[in-house]
Write an enzyme that holds these catalytic residues in place. Structure first.
Site, PDB file in Angstrom:
ATOM      1  N   ASP A 351      -4.625  -4.660   1.871  1.00  0.00           N
ATOM      2  CA  ASP A 351      -3.781  -4.694   0.805  1.00  0.00           C
ATOM      3  C   ASP A 351      -4.759  -4.640  -0.333  1.00  0.00           C
ATOM      4  O   ASP A 351      -4.490  -3.711  -1.623  1.00  0.00           O
ATOM      5  CB  ASP A 351      -2.870  -5.997   0.429  1.00  0.00           C
ATOM      6  N   ASP A 427       5.848  -6.748   1.946  1.00  0.00           N
ATOM      7  CA  ASP A 427       5.839  -8.212   1.444  1.00  0.00           C
ATOM      8  C   ASP A 427       7.077  -9.104   1.914  1.00  0.00           C
ATOM      9  O   ASP A 427       6.733 -10.299   1.803  1.00  0.00           O
ATOM     10  CB  ASP A 427       5.675  -8.166  -0.199  1.00  0.00           C
TER      11      ASP A 427
END
Length: 520
Positions: A351, A427
């Site tokens: 990420d 997420d």
């Protein structure tokens, strides 16, 4: 909760079910590789460069999008405080010179001219010299705030803004040539209610997904104890997958990186593949969720028809997204805390790399993650600059693998294009896999209060709150895993250590790897 696993007495029907289950699982697995595109949390941040053009003829009112430079032009904050000007149509001219334009025609009025031929400051100075009170430049190209150097800013004292040429043609059709215009830019609050909605979506989905995973584990154990060796067969038939090997986790993350790079370079082709996979996977996930709910409520199946008009389509997308995430958290299981640590740590590095590091060596300084998750045409959603498309429809399809909630207070910006706060499925799913493991561990240790599930959900909530806080302070989108992974991993590890169950929590249980040869 039932409907976790299925066993059919009819042999031929059972074989067909297994084939269909594995086909659907393959589609979901491909989509999970694709949701690596949106593991970041983004929320639109506006820097007061979009405004409203209010047009009236005494009987009818209508508003249109404007783009302006807040360093160049000061606009009123409300319609009541804005000055009304008669509008003069000079859209047949570029206004790169004052030749052929009588000062008497434009004095004290707002003037509309076409974009091009010369820079904005030259047009503005000529309009100002002719006595115009404001200059509106009609554009057939995507609109960015007009720029100039400091000395040019000081020379121009009249408001200058851009509007879509198609909007001006619409205004002509509605009002004719008799128009009164007002230019104003309402202040956009830093905090928006969409943040609360997004927080609730994330926390509730993670909590429900973890609970469902634990409920299915309880059913599996009950079936295994009651039916001998049947439990392993039922798990296989359901198409579930247990990640028990570190090598498998590394390959999984590698596929995510590969898919993200391919999406960056071949977005306009692969986006349709992902949309098709998403439709199939989310539809089956929604059926799975509704089937479980109806069975829990002991209701007969019902048909649910939802009507969404125009911009409310985001509700349907979020509903399908929640169903997909819930079904995924029930379907995929991590065998022990060691696998959780490896997977979440690798995805955290993934990420951060694709959000913060890739802009350092990409030719145009773009983040690969941002570019792919928001789409090539989403410059207006990227936070630092505003670019409004010349047409209201976008030339590229959007990836459906994000939760979208419109900014409820950004009505000004919604005239120029719907503004959204965005939360990637990753997420929810990535920390949710750890939450699901904690829920199953509660079942293994017979925790009556589901202490591991509860504490991991609280850690997820704290991580999300910190993500939003940093986003609001920095006015930049944030990779949520940067905050969610440490909170959830450390929170669950501290709880296991405090309860003296760290060894069992780290190693998981032996049944998770039993029958692993039958897994895909």
């Amino acid at each position: 909760m039932k409907k976790c696993y299925t066993a059919n007495t009819d042999q031929s029907l059972n074989k067909r079910y297994v084939v269909v289950s594995y086909t659907l699982f393959t589609l979901k697995y491909m989509l999970v590789v694709c949701i690596s595109l949106s593991y970041c949390f983004y929320s639109t941040q506006v820097i007061c460069q979009e405004a409203i053009l209010h047009i009236s003829n005494g009987a009818t009112d209508k508003e249109y999008c404007l783009v302006y430079n807040s360093l160049w032009t000061n606009l009123s904050l409300s319609l009541s405080a804005a000055t009304a000007y008669p509008l003069v149509n000079l859209s047949s001219r570029l206004l790169c010179s004052s030749a052929g334009v009588s000062p008497a025609i434009v004095r004290g009025k707002a003037v509309v001219v076409m974009r091009g031929g010369c820079n904005f400051s030259q047009k503005a100075e000529i309009a100002q010299d002719l006595g115009a009170a404001a200059l509106i430049v009609a554009s057939t190209k995507p609109m960015s705030p007009p720029g100039a150097n400091v000395t040019e800013y000081e020379k121009v004292q009249i408001p200058l803004a851009l509007m879509r040429y198609m909007d001006f043609l619409d205004a002509q059709n509605v009002f004719g040539e008799e128009m009164q215009v007002r230019l104003y830019a309402p202040a956009v609050p830093v905090f928006d209610a969409s943040i609360v909605v997004m927080l609730l979506i994330g926390v509730v989905t993670v909590a429900l997904g973890g609970y469902w995973s634990g409920a299915c584990e309880r059913e599996r154990l009950r079936a295994s104890r009651g039916g001998g060796g049947r439990g392993g067969e039922e798990k296989s038939d359901s198409g579930d997958l247990a990640l028990y090997s570190p090598l498998k986790v590394v390959i999984f993350v590698g596929l995510m990186c590969l898919m993200l790079v391919l999406m960056y370079f071949f977005y306009k082709y692969l986006v349709y593949v992902i949309i098709a996979i998403f439709c199939l996977a989310s539809a089956t996930a929604l059926f799975s969720c509704l089937d479980a709910l109806l069975d829990l409520a002991k209701c007969s199946p019902m048909r649910l028809v939802l009507y969404f008009i125009g911009r409310w389509i985001w509700i349907l997308q979020d509903l399908l997204g929640v169903a997909f995430c819930l079904n995924f958290l029930k379907t995929i299981s991590l065998s022990n805390f060691k696998i959780c640590v490896i997977l979440l740590s690798l995805l955290l590095l993934y990420d951060v790399f694709f959000v913060f590091i890739t802009p350092l060596f990409m030719p145009n300084g773009e983040s690969i993650m941002v570019q792919v998750a928001l789409g090539p045409d989403a410059a207006g959603e990227k936070g630092n600059t505003v670019e409004v498309p010349a047409e209201p429809s976008t030339p590229y399809e959007k990836l459906p693998v994000v939760m979208r909630v419109p900014r409820f207070s950004a009505w000004t910006q919604n005239l120029c294009g719907m503004q959204f706060s965005i939360l990637g499925y990753g997420d929810i799913i990535v920390p949710g896999l750890l939450v699901a493991y904690c829920s199953r561990f509660d079942v293994w240790v017979n925790s009556p209060k589901k202490i591991y599930l509860f504490c991991c959900c609280i850690a997820y909530l704290c991580g999300m709150v910190l993500t939003f806080a940093v986003m609001l302070v920095t006015k930049m989108g944030q990779p949520a895993l940067l905050y969610l992974v440490p909170f959830t991993l450390l929170g669950s590890a501290l709880l296991a250590w405090r309860r003296g169950e760290m060894r069992q929590f780290w190693n998981g249980t032996t049944y998770e790897v039993r029958g692993q040869d039958t897994f895909p």
